[in-house]
Design a protein around this motif. Structure first.
Motif, PDB file in Angstrom:
ATOM      1  N   TYR A   1      40.401  56.518  39.820  1.00  0.00           N
ATOM      2  CA  TYR A   1      41.830  56.307  39.463  1.00  0.00           C
ATOM      3  C   TYR A   1      42.053  54.878  39.308  1.00  0.00           C
ATOM      4  O   TYR A   1      42.792  54.232  38.444  1.00  0.00           O
ATOM      5  CB  TYR A   1      42.786  56.896  40.411  1.00  0.00           C
ATOM      6  N   PHE A   2      41.309  54.075  40.278  1.00  0.00           N
ATOM      7  CA  PHE A   2      41.653  52.574  40.263  1.00  0.00           C
ATOM      8  C   PHE A   2      40.761  52.004  38.986  1.00  0.00           C
ATOM      9  O   PHE A   2      41.402  51.075  38.008  1.00  0.00           O
ATOM     10  CB  PHE A   2      40.818  51.737  41.372  1.00  0.00           C
ATOM     11  N   LYS A   3      39.506  52.434  38.415  1.00  0.00           N
ATOM     12  CA  LYS A   3      39.274  52.149  37.168  1.00  0.00           C
ATOM     13  C   LYS A   3      39.979  52.591  36.035  1.00  0.00           C
ATOM     14  O   LYS A   3      40.267  51.659  35.220  1.00  0.00           O
ATOM     15  CB  LYS A   3      37.660  52.757  36.962  1.00  0.00           C
ATOM     16  N   LEU A   4      40.491  53.953  35.873  1.00  0.00           N
ATOM     17  CA  LEU A   4      41.263  54.226  35.064  1.00  0.00           C
ATOM     18  C   LEU A   4      42.520  53.473  34.872  1.00  0.00           C
ATOM     19  O   LEU A   4      43.170  53.014  33.718  1.00  0.00           O
ATOM     20  CB  LEU A   4      41.676  55.764  35.028  1.00  0.00           C
ATOM     21  N   TYR A   5      43.373  53.238  36.100  1.00  0.00           N
ATOM     22  CA  TYR A   5      44.405  52.294  35.995  1.00  0.00           C
ATOM     23  C   TYR A   5      44.296  51.167  35.493  1.00  0.00           C
ATOM     24  O   TYR A   5      45.026  50.687  34.528  1.00  0.00           O
ATOM     25  CB  TYR A   5      44.937  52.112  37.785  1.00  0.00           C
ATOM     26  N   THR A   6      43.224  50.228  35.735  1.00  0.00           N
ATOM     27  CA  THR A   6      42.836  48.755  35.073  1.00  0.00           C
ATOM     28  C   THR A   6      42.838  49.110  33.805  1.00  0.00           C
ATOM     29  O   THR A   6      43.139  48.030  33.044  1.00  0.00           O
ATOM     30  CB  THR A   6      41.535  48.351  36.099  1.00  0.00           C
ATOM     31  N   ILE A   7      41.963  49.958  33.346  1.00  0.00           N
ATOM     32  CA  ILE A   7      41.682  50.143  31.673  1.00  0.00           C
ATOM     33  C   ILE A   7      43.084  50.398  31.103  1.00  0.00           C
ATOM     34  O   ILE A   7      43.493  49.723  30.203  1.00  0.00           O
ATOM     35  CB  ILE A   7      40.688  51.192  31.528  1.00  0.00           C
ATOM     36  N   PHE A   8      43.852  51.341  31.581  1.00  0.00           N
ATOM     37  CA  PHE A   8      45.202  51.474  31.108  1.00  0.00           C
ATOM     38  C   PHE A   8      46.134  50.424  31.201  1.00  0.00           C
ATOM     39  O   PHE A   8      46.738  50.074  30.218  1.00  0.00           O
ATOM     40  CB  PHE A   8      45.965  52.589  32.029  1.00  0.00           C
ATOM     41  N   ASP A   9      46.272  49.533  32.352  1.00  0.00           N
ATOM     42  CA  ASP A   9      46.772  48.243  32.323  1.00  0.00           C
ATOM     43  C   ASP A   9      46.562  47.202  31.262  1.00  0.00           C
ATOM     44  O   ASP A   9      47.309  46.673  30.796  1.00  0.00           O
ATOM     45  CB  ASP A   9      46.747  47.713  33.690  1.00  0.00           C
ATOM     46  N   GLU A  10      45.194  47.425  30.780  1.00  0.00           N
ATOM     47  CA  GLU A  10      44.825  46.287  29.812  1.00  0.00           C
ATOM     48  C   GLU A  10      45.414  46.944  28.539  1.00  0.00           C
ATOM     49  O   GLU A  10      45.659  46.190  27.513  1.00  0.00           O
ATOM     50  CB  GLU A  10      43.226  46.276  29.687  1.00  0.00           C
ATOM     51  N   ILE A  11      45.104  48.144  28.142  1.00  0.00           N
ATOM     52  CA  ILE A  11      45.628  48.923  26.930  1.00  0.00           C
ATOM     53  C   ILE A  11      47.286  48.673  26.896  1.00  0.00           C
ATOM     54  O   ILE A  11      47.914  48.426  25.592  1.00  0.00           O
ATOM     55  CB  ILE A  11      45.510  50.068  26.758  1.00  0.00           C
ATOM     56  N   ASP A  12      47.832  48.875  27.893  1.00  0.00           N
ATOM     57  CA  ASP A  12      49.171  48.652  27.785  1.00  0.00           C
ATOM     58  C   ASP A  12      49.983  47.439  27.742  1.00  0.00           C
ATOM     59  O   ASP A  12      50.361  46.759  28.662  1.00  0.00           O
ATOM     60  CB  ASP A  12      49.938  49.414  28.921  1.00  0.00           C
ATOM     61  N   THR A  13      49.747  46.698  26.490  1.00  0.00           N
ATOM     62  CA  THR A  13      50.227  45.365  26.387  1.00  0.00           C
ATOM     63  C   THR A  13      51.682  45.157  26.330  1.00  0.00           C
ATOM     64  O   THR A  13      52.058  44.126  26.851  1.00  0.00           O
ATOM     65  CB  THR A  13      49.569  44.891  25.029  1.00  0.00           C
ATOM     66  N   GLY A  14      52.395  46.035  26.316  1.00  0.00           N
ATOM     67  CA  GLY A  14      53.874  46.118  26.260  1.00  0.00           C
ATOM     68  C   GLY A  14      54.290  46.404  28.029  1.00  0.00           C
ATOM     69  O   GLY A  14      55.702  46.161  28.060  1.00  0.00           O
TER      70      GLY A  14
END
Length: 157
Positions: free
Chosen positions: A108-121
């Motif tokens: 979940y940490f890995k997924l969260y950090t990837i999601f955070d990168e994608i969510d530029t807004g």
């Protein structure tokens, strides 16, 4: 969005794996048993979310993970109550669920950090433009482009 990526880069997967013994080897089991004792200061044999949160910060010294509350909460919720029939109820993680908690925490940490990168807004949503821009990142992070196209048929990947 950069905060998650900075955390991910700061703590490589190798460093994260070294801090969090989620494997099944005898060495990792021994480390996990000791870690559980440290996470469980009152010795009752199960962990609340607050004990897990404090353990991540104070015992693991993983500030990067500690700052990713969504990852901690999701990992905790995924692990708690997996082994039915315990007398503590479904609001705690037992010793037998602790390995799952640690494994989920890494993922979940890995997924969260990837999601955070994608969510530029920074709105905790991924629109189609953010998704399209993220395809190279997702491919780089071992997500297969074929499955991405199936998830988002409007994209040609």
């Amino acid at each position: 969005a950069a905060k998650g990526v900075e955390a991910f880069e700061k703590m490589s997967i190798g460093a994260l794996a070294a801090k969090i013994p989620s494997g099944k080897s005898p060495e990792e089991k021994a480390r996990r048993d000791e870690l559980f004792k440290q996470f469980d200061p009152n010795g009752n044999g199960y962990l609340s979310l607050a004990e897990v949160d404090k353990g991540i910060r104070d015992i693991l010294g993983a500030q990067e993970i500690y700052d990713c509350k969504p990852a901690i909460i999701r990992a905790f919720n995924a692990a708690k109550g997996v082994h039915k029939g315990t007398t503590v109820g479904d609001n705690y993680v037992t010793r037998s669920e602790f390995r799952l908690l640690l494994a989920y925490l890494k993922e979940y940490f890995k997924l969260y950090t990837i999601f955070d990168e994608i969510d530029t807004g920074d709105d905790r949503r991924v629109d189609s433009k953010e998704f399209a821009k993220a395809v190279p990142l997702l491919v780089h992070c071992s997500f297969r482009s074929r499955s991405l196209g199936q998830c988002h048929p409007s994209l040609c990947v």
